[in-house]
Design a protein around this motif. Structure first.
Motif, PDB file in Angstrom:
ATOM      1  N   MET A   1      -2.443  42.890  18.996  1.00 34.10           N
ATOM      2  CA  MET A   1      -1.533  42.244  19.925  1.00 34.10           C
ATOM      3  C   MET A   1      -0.434  43.243  20.268  1.00 34.10           C
ATOM      4  O   MET A   1       0.145  43.870  19.383  1.00 34.10           O
ATOM      5  CB  MET A   1      -0.950  40.992  19.266  1.00 34.10           C
ATOM      6  CG  MET A   1      -0.031  40.216  20.165  1.00 34.10           C
ATOM      7  SD  MET A   1       0.551  38.653  19.463  1.00 34.10           S
ATOM      8  CE  MET A   1      -0.911  37.678  19.534  1.00 34.10           C
ATOM      9  N   THR A   2      -0.167  43.393  21.547  1.00 33.08           N
ATOM     10  CA  THR A   2       0.857  44.345  21.974  1.00 33.08           C
ATOM     11  C   THR A   2       2.243  43.813  21.637  1.00 33.08           C
ATOM     12  O   THR A   2       2.437  42.614  21.400  1.00 33.08           O
ATOM     13  CB  THR A   2       0.773  44.593  23.494  1.00 33.08           C
ATOM     14  OG1 THR A   2       1.125  43.391  24.174  1.00 33.08           O
ATOM     15  CG2 THR A   2      -0.609  45.069  23.900  1.00 33.08           C
ATOM     16  N   TYR A   3       3.195  44.696  21.668  1.00 31.79           N
ATOM     17  CA  TYR A   3       4.578  44.336  21.366  1.00 31.79           C
ATOM     18  C   TYR A   3       5.072  43.264  22.331  1.00 31.79           C
ATOM     19  O   TYR A   3       5.672  42.267  21.915  1.00 31.79           O
ATOM     20  CB  TYR A   3       5.452  45.594  21.442  1.00 31.79           C
ATOM     21  CG  TYR A   3       6.925  45.316  21.278  1.00 31.79           C
ATOM     22  CD1 TYR A   3       7.461  45.080  20.024  1.00 31.79           C
ATOM     23  CD2 TYR A   3       7.768  45.272  22.380  1.00 31.79           C
ATOM     24  CE1 TYR A   3       8.806  44.815  19.862  1.00 31.79           C
ATOM     25  CE2 TYR A   3       9.118  44.999  22.227  1.00 31.79           C
ATOM     26  CZ  TYR A   3       9.631  44.780  20.964  1.00 31.79           C
ATOM     27  OH  TYR A   3      10.960  44.511  20.803  1.00 31.79           O
ATOM     28  N   LEU A   4       4.810  43.447  23.622  1.00 34.32           N
ATOM     29  CA  LEU A   4       5.275  42.491  24.624  1.00 34.32           C
ATOM     30  C   LEU A   4       4.645  41.112  24.415  1.00 34.32           C
ATOM     31  O   LEU A   4       5.337  40.092  24.463  1.00 34.32           O
ATOM     32  CB  LEU A   4       4.959  43.011  26.029  1.00 34.32           C
ATOM     33  CG  LEU A   4       5.418  42.132  27.191  1.00 34.32           C
ATOM     34  CD1 LEU A   4       6.923  41.917  27.153  1.00 34.32           C
ATOM     35  CD2 LEU A   4       4.996  42.743  28.509  1.00 34.32           C
ATOM     36  N   LYS A   5       3.351  41.086  24.170  1.00 31.03           N
ATOM     37  CA  LYS A   5       2.678  39.808  23.946  1.00 31.03           C
ATOM     38  C   LYS A   5       3.193  39.124  22.690  1.00 31.03           C
ATOM     39  O   LYS A   5       3.358  37.901  22.649  1.00 31.03           O
ATOM     40  CB  LYS A   5       1.165  40.001  23.864  1.00 31.03           C
ATOM     41  CG  LYS A   5       0.535  40.303  25.200  1.00 31.03           C
ATOM     42  CD  LYS A   5      -0.962  40.428  25.080  1.00 31.03           C
ATOM     43  CE  LYS A   5      -1.571  40.732  26.434  1.00 31.03           C
ATOM     44  NZ  LYS A   5      -3.025  40.855  26.379  1.00 31.03           N
ATOM     45  N   LEU A   6       3.454  39.897  21.658  1.00 30.26           N
ATOM     46  CA  LEU A   6       3.992  39.336  20.427  1.00 30.26           C
ATOM     47  C   LEU A   6       5.373  38.740  20.660  1.00 30.26           C
ATOM     48  O   LEU A   6       5.672  37.640  20.210  1.00 30.26           O
ATOM     49  CB  LEU A   6       4.035  40.409  19.342  1.00 30.26           C
ATOM     50  CG  LEU A   6       4.508  39.980  17.969  1.00 30.26           C
ATOM     51  CD1 LEU A   6       3.623  38.870  17.411  1.00 30.26           C
ATOM     52  CD2 LEU A   6       4.522  41.163  17.013  1.00 30.26           C
ATOM     53  N   ARG A   7       6.224  39.458  21.390  1.00 32.14           N
ATOM     54  CA  ARG A   7       7.564  38.933  21.708  1.00 32.14           C
ATOM     55  C   ARG A   7       7.474  37.633  22.500  1.00 32.14           C
ATOM     56  O   ARG A   7       8.189  36.675  22.238  1.00 32.14           O
ATOM     57  CB  ARG A   7       8.373  39.953  22.517  1.00 32.14           C
ATOM     58  CG  ARG A   7       8.736  41.233  21.826  1.00 32.14           C
ATOM     59  CD  ARG A   7       9.898  41.103  20.945  1.00 32.14           C
ATOM     60  NE  ARG A   7      11.048  40.521  21.598  1.00 32.14           N
ATOM     61  CZ  ARG A   7      12.285  40.833  21.308  1.00 32.14           C
ATOM     62  NH1 ARG A   7      12.519  41.753  20.404  1.00 32.14           N
ATOM     63  NH2 ARG A   7      13.296  40.226  21.890  1.00 32.14           N
ATOM     64  N   GLN A   8       6.564  37.588  23.474  1.00 27.22           N
ATOM     65  CA  GLN A   8       6.410  36.386  24.294  1.00 27.22           C
ATOM     66  C   GLN A   8       5.917  35.211  23.446  1.00 27.22           C
ATOM     67  O   GLN A   8       6.381  34.075  23.601  1.00 27.22           O
ATOM     68  CB  GLN A   8       5.455  36.653  25.451  1.00 27.22           C
ATOM     69  CG  GLN A   8       6.028  37.584  26.495  1.00 27.22           C
ATOM     70  CD  GLN A   8       4.998  38.035  27.516  1.00 27.22           C
ATOM     71  OE1 GLN A   8       3.791  37.900  27.312  1.00 27.22           O
ATOM     72  NE2 GLN A   8       5.478  38.596  28.625  1.00 27.22           N
ATOM     73  N   LYS A   9       4.987  35.486  22.550  1.00 26.43           N
ATOM     74  CA  LYS A   9       4.469  34.440  21.672  1.00 26.43           C
ATOM     75  C   LYS A   9       5.585  33.877  20.800  1.00 26.43           C
ATOM     76  O   LYS A   9       5.736  32.660  20.656  1.00 26.43           O
ATOM     77  CB  LYS A   9       3.342  34.995  20.800  1.00 26.43           C
ATOM     78  CG  LYS A   9       2.800  34.002  19.807  1.00 26.43           C
ATOM     79  CD  LYS A   9       1.774  34.637  18.898  1.00 26.43           C
ATOM     80  CE  LYS A   9       1.345  33.654  17.824  1.00 26.43           C
ATOM     81  NZ  LYS A   9       0.495  34.264  16.815  1.00 26.43           N
ATOM     82  N   ILE A  10       6.395  34.764  20.226  1.00 25.31           N
ATOM     83  CA  ILE A  10       7.498  34.331  19.366  1.00 25.31           C
ATOM     84  C   ILE A  10       8.511  33.518  20.166  1.00 25.31           C
ATOM     85  O   ILE A  10       9.007  32.487  19.698  1.00 25.31           O
ATOM     86  CB  ILE A  10       8.155  35.548  18.678  1.00 25.31           C
ATOM     87  CG1 ILE A  10       7.172  36.171  17.673  1.00 25.31           C
ATOM     88  CG2 ILE A  10       9.456  35.154  17.989  1.00 25.31           C
ATOM     89  CD1 ILE A  10       7.622  37.502  17.112  1.00 25.31           C
ATOM     90  N   GLU A  11       8.811  33.954  21.377  1.00 23.96           N
ATOM     91  CA  GLU A  11       9.754  33.210  22.210  1.00 23.96           C
ATOM     92  C   GLU A  11       9.227  31.816  22.529  1.00 23.96           C
ATOM     93  O   GLU A  11       9.990  30.843  22.510  1.00 23.96           O
ATOM     94  CB  GLU A  11      10.048  33.998  23.484  1.00 23.96           C
ATOM     95  CG  GLU A  11      10.914  35.209  23.242  1.00 23.96           C
ATOM     96  CD  GLU A  11      11.081  36.093  24.474  1.00 23.96           C
ATOM     97  OE1 GLU A  11      10.694  35.664  25.579  1.00 23.96           O
ATOM     98  OE2 GLU A  11      11.589  37.208  24.317  1.00 23.96           O
TER      99      GLU A  11
END
Length: 87
Positions: A1-11
Motif C-alpha cells: 500500500m502506498t503512503y498516500l493510500k495508507l494516509r487516505q485509509k487512516i483518514e
C-alpha cells in the motif's frame, strides 16, 4: 500500500470513529511519538546463528529428566495446539 493510500485509509477510518475511540487513537499516537523522542533503547543482542548439519545426539547435552506429574497433560496440550510445519 502506498503512503498516500495508507494516509487516505487512516483518514477515512478516523472520520468514522466515535469520540471515545478517537481519544484512544490520540493516546496511542502520543505514546508512539514519545517513544520516538525518548532515549533510544540499546540495540538487540545478536545471537550466534544456529549451526546446521548437527545431529540429534548434539541436543542430548540439553536433555534432562521430566519432573512433575503432568507429562500426559502437557503432551495433550502440544498435540492440540501445534501447527503443521511447512518446508
Amino acid at each position: 500500500m502506498t503512503y498516500l493510500k495508507l494516509r487516505q485509509k487512516i483518514e477515512r477510518q478516523l472520520a468514522q470513529l466515535p469520540p471515545d475511540r478517537l481519544s484512544l487513537v490520540s493516546d496511542f499516537l502520543d505514546s508512539l511519538q514519545s517513544q520516538s523522542t525518548s532515549v533510544s533503547q540499546p540495540p538487540l543482542r545478536r545471537l550466534a546463528p544456529i549451526k546446521r548439519g548437527t545431529k540429534a545426539i548434539d541436543l542430548l547435552k540439553f536433555a534432562g529428566t521430566w519432573q512433575g506429574d503432568d507429562l500426559q497433560e502437557c503432551l495433550k496440550f502440544v498435540n492440540e495446539t501445534r501447527s503443521k510445519s511447512e518446508f
